[in-house]
Design an enzyme around this catalytic site. Structure first.
Site, PDB file in Angstrom:
ATOM      1  N   ASN A 112      44.075  35.543  40.486  1.00 28.86           N
ATOM      2  CA  ASN A 112      43.343  35.604  41.755  1.00 28.86           C
ATOM      3  C   ASN A 112      43.154  34.172  42.239  1.00 28.86           C
ATOM      4  O   ASN A 112      42.351  33.427  41.687  1.00 28.86           O
ATOM      5  CB  ASN A 112      41.993  36.290  41.519  1.00 28.86           C
ATOM      6  CG  ASN A 112      41.251  36.569  42.825  1.00 28.86           C
ATOM      7  OD1 ASN A 112      41.641  36.073  43.878  1.00 28.86           O
ATOM      8  ND2 ASN A 112      40.191  37.343  42.737  1.00 28.86           N
ATOM      9  N   ARG A 139      46.485  39.017  43.042  1.00 28.76           N
ATOM     10  CA  ARG A 139      45.617  39.720  43.983  1.00 28.76           C
ATOM     11  C   ARG A 139      45.873  39.107  45.353  1.00 28.76           C
ATOM     12  O   ARG A 139      45.758  37.895  45.531  1.00 28.76           O
ATOM     13  CB  ARG A 139      44.159  39.509  43.583  1.00 28.76           C
ATOM     14  CG  ARG A 139      43.245  40.202  44.538  1.00 28.76           C
ATOM     15  CD  ARG A 139      41.804  39.991  44.192  1.00 28.76           C
ATOM     16  NE  ARG A 139      40.989  40.746  45.139  1.00 28.76           N
ATOM     17  CZ  ARG A 139      39.684  40.695  45.181  1.00 28.76           C
ATOM     18  NH1 ARG A 139      39.034  39.947  44.337  1.00 28.76           N
ATOM     19  NH2 ARG A 139      39.026  41.403  46.064  1.00 28.76           N
ATOM     20  N   HIS A 160      38.742  45.560  49.026  1.00 34.06           N
ATOM     21  CA  HIS A 160      38.314  45.998  47.691  1.00 34.06           C
ATOM     22  C   HIS A 160      39.111  47.216  47.216  1.00 34.06           C
ATOM     23  O   HIS A 160      38.661  47.961  46.344  1.00 34.06           O
ATOM     24  CB  HIS A 160      36.817  46.409  47.665  1.00 34.06           C
ATOM     25  CG  HIS A 160      35.853  45.282  47.829  1.00 34.06           C
ATOM     26  ND1 HIS A 160      34.667  45.423  48.525  1.00 34.06           N
ATOM     27  CD2 HIS A 160      35.888  44.004  47.413  1.00 34.06           C
ATOM     28  CE1 HIS A 160      34.011  44.278  48.511  1.00 34.06           C
ATOM     29  NE2 HIS A 160      34.738  43.394  47.847  1.00 34.06           N
ATOM     30  N   ARG A 189      26.827  38.169  54.300  1.00 34.01           N
ATOM     31  CA  ARG A 189      27.428  38.751  55.506  1.00 34.01           C
ATOM     32  C   ARG A 189      26.502  39.791  56.122  1.00 34.01           C
ATOM     33  O   ARG A 189      25.853  40.548  55.406  1.00 34.01           O
ATOM     34  CB  ARG A 189      28.769  39.424  55.179  1.00 34.01           C
ATOM     35  CG  ARG A 189      29.849  38.470  54.749  1.00 34.01           C
ATOM     36  CD  ARG A 189      31.187  39.207  54.602  1.00 34.01           C
ATOM     37  NE  ARG A 189      32.103  38.404  53.811  1.00 34.01           N
ATOM     38  CZ  ARG A 189      32.770  38.850  52.742  1.00 34.01           C
ATOM     39  NH1 ARG A 189      32.641  40.101  52.345  1.00 34.01           N
ATOM     40  NH2 ARG A 189      33.574  38.051  52.082  1.00 34.01           N
ATOM     41  N   GLU A 201      39.606  45.006  38.239  1.00 30.78           N
ATOM     42  CA  GLU A 201      40.742  44.801  39.145  1.00 30.78           C
ATOM     43  C   GLU A 201      41.941  44.220  38.397  1.00 30.78           C
ATOM     44  O   GLU A 201      43.089  44.515  38.717  1.00 30.78           O
ATOM     45  CB  GLU A 201      40.332  43.887  40.300  1.00 30.78           C
ATOM     46  CG  GLU A 201      39.361  44.594  41.237  1.00 30.78           C
ATOM     47  CD  GLU A 201      38.576  43.649  42.125  1.00 30.78           C
ATOM     48  OE1 GLU A 201      38.909  43.546  43.305  1.00 30.78           O
ATOM     49  OE2 GLU A 201      37.628  43.011  41.637  1.00 30.78           O
TER      50      GLU A 201
END
Ligand code: AMP
Length: 396
Positions: free
Chosen positions: A8, A89, A178, A239, A382
């Site tokens: 990642n 990723r 996601h 956010r 993940e």
């Protein structure tokens, strides 16, 4: 046995895991941080122990070289050839890359052509891919896309009610993110329930610093809360989640700021941080609210209400739900936040068992025996998903 690397890459960081596949055993993991800055930090975990080194690492290629040399030095591998695939990723595949795939020159060109859709993440993702291609030219690179799982959404779910031309010419639509996590968690939940994914409907609540909810109907994503960018949906660490878009122009005028500056505030200074004025970290808010801090509690409650709005909406959209699942940093660890959410779902017959819910980071059923919907905590993974797809695409 095959050794697969899951990667990642961020703008100044590179996270990695080396997995023994198909056994899905973690061999080693680590992170390179502050790439391109002074005193970059290289950290690798071996047998539970952290080995750290500080040194200037100029770019991602150097980071990759250092990582591979370390793997040899530490006798984790005896030659580079042992790595049979590298899975990356990648944040965005837009409409063009709709599933995991081998990354060749052609895919790199495609990704470069859609960089505008998510420059913050896509540029570093591409840098990571190029660095591994350069250092390991004979090893296949695989892209695993955050948007791919959501490509099954229907038009009515992914289109915004804006001029259709915005979609046709400028690719404005809901993509969702996601996806790798939502897919992993929903498949794992099906396994726990001893069902096939096609037999059940699940709502996955991925609540970490970034957060999104996903409606998984019979194994497929039919709606999700993040949209064209990861800014839409529920409020997150920093956010705002969805707001009235007219606020942007109004606040531009009031503060004499550009749209870019306002968007930056919505991304970096809103959510938990903006409402509480205290912290973007859920641990700080849970602690402050337990001591009676109103705005910390408010930040948690605003998020909980919005999560429940999505759960209720997806419950109806899917025509019922077998399980609600919590994952990611907050979903896996913050028991009071999970309880706060499930307590608001009494009308659907969901009921928490406070004793079962008193857990962190483990796979567990947390609903009461008489709950009409099963509620689980399922830690996400993940990297395993990336390694699985990389294995599939490189060994057939
Ligand atoms: P992630 O982005 O998935 O790594 O999640 C990060 C979030 O998880 C942060 O807000 C952390 O505060 C939160 N988190 C981690 N551990 C705990 C905990 N024990 N209690 C509450 N929140 C936690």
């Amino acid at each position: 046995m095959a050794k697969i690397m899951a990667v990642n890459a961020g703008s100044s960081s590179l996270k990695f895991q080396l997995l023994d596949m198909p056994k899905e055993l973690l061999i080693t993991s680590g992170i390179v941080e502050r790439i391109g800055m002074k005193d970059s930090i290289f950290m690798i975990k071996l047998n539970g122990e952290k080995i750290e080194e500080t040194k200037d690492i100029a770019n991602h290629s150097e980071a990759v070289k250092m990582l591979l040399e370390k793997l040899i030095d530490l006798k984790i591998i005896s030659s580079f050839d042992e790595i049979e695939g590298v899975g990356h990723r990648v944040v965005h595949g837009a409409n063009v890359i709709t599933d995991s795939c081998i990354i060749t020159e052609k895919e790199i060109e495609v990704l470069e052509s859609i960089v505008d859709l998510g420059p913050l993440h896509l540029i570093p993702n591409l840098t990571g891919i190029k660095a591994f291609r350069e250092v390991l030219p004979h090893v296949k690179q695989v892209g695993v896309f955050d948007t791919a799982f959501h490509q099954t959404m229907a038009e009515e779910a992914f289109l915004y009610a804006v001029p259709y031309e915005w979609y046709e010419r400028y690719q404005v639509r809901k993509y969702g993110f996601h996806g790798t996590s939502h897919k992993y968690v929903s498949e794992r939940t099906a396994e726990i329930l001893r069902k096939k994914p096609e037999e059940i409907n699940i709502i996955v609540c991925h609540i970490g610093n970034g957060a999104s909810i996903c409606a998984v109907k019979q194994g497929k994503s039919v709606d999700t809360s993040m949209g064209f960018t990861p800014l839409e949906g529920i409020p997150m660490g920093t956010r705002s989640g969805s707001i009235d878009p007219a606020i942007v122009e109004y606040m531009m005028n009031k503060k004499n700021k550009s749209s870019k500056e306002i968007t930056n505030i919505l991304n970096k200074q809103s959510g938990y941080l903006g409402v509480s004025g205290l912290s973007s970290d859920s641990r700080d808010l849970v602690e402050a609210s337990s001591k009676g801090n109103h705005r910390a509690q408010l930040a948690i409650d605003i998020q909980a209400k919005r999560i429940v709005d999505y759960i209720a909406s997806y419950y109806v959209y899917m025509g019922g739900v077998d399980a609600i699942v919590f994952t990611a940093g907050i979903g896996e660890n913050a028991a009071p936040t999970r309880e706060n959410i499930i307590n608001r779902l009494g009308v659907l017959g969901a009921k928490i068992d406070t004793e079962r819910n008193n857990c962190r980071g483990v796979e567990r059923l947390i609903s009461a025996d008489d709950s009409k919907i099963k509620v689980f905590v399922v830690p996400t993974n993940e990297e395993v998903m990336i390694a699985r797809d990389t294995m599939k695409l490189t060994h057939h």
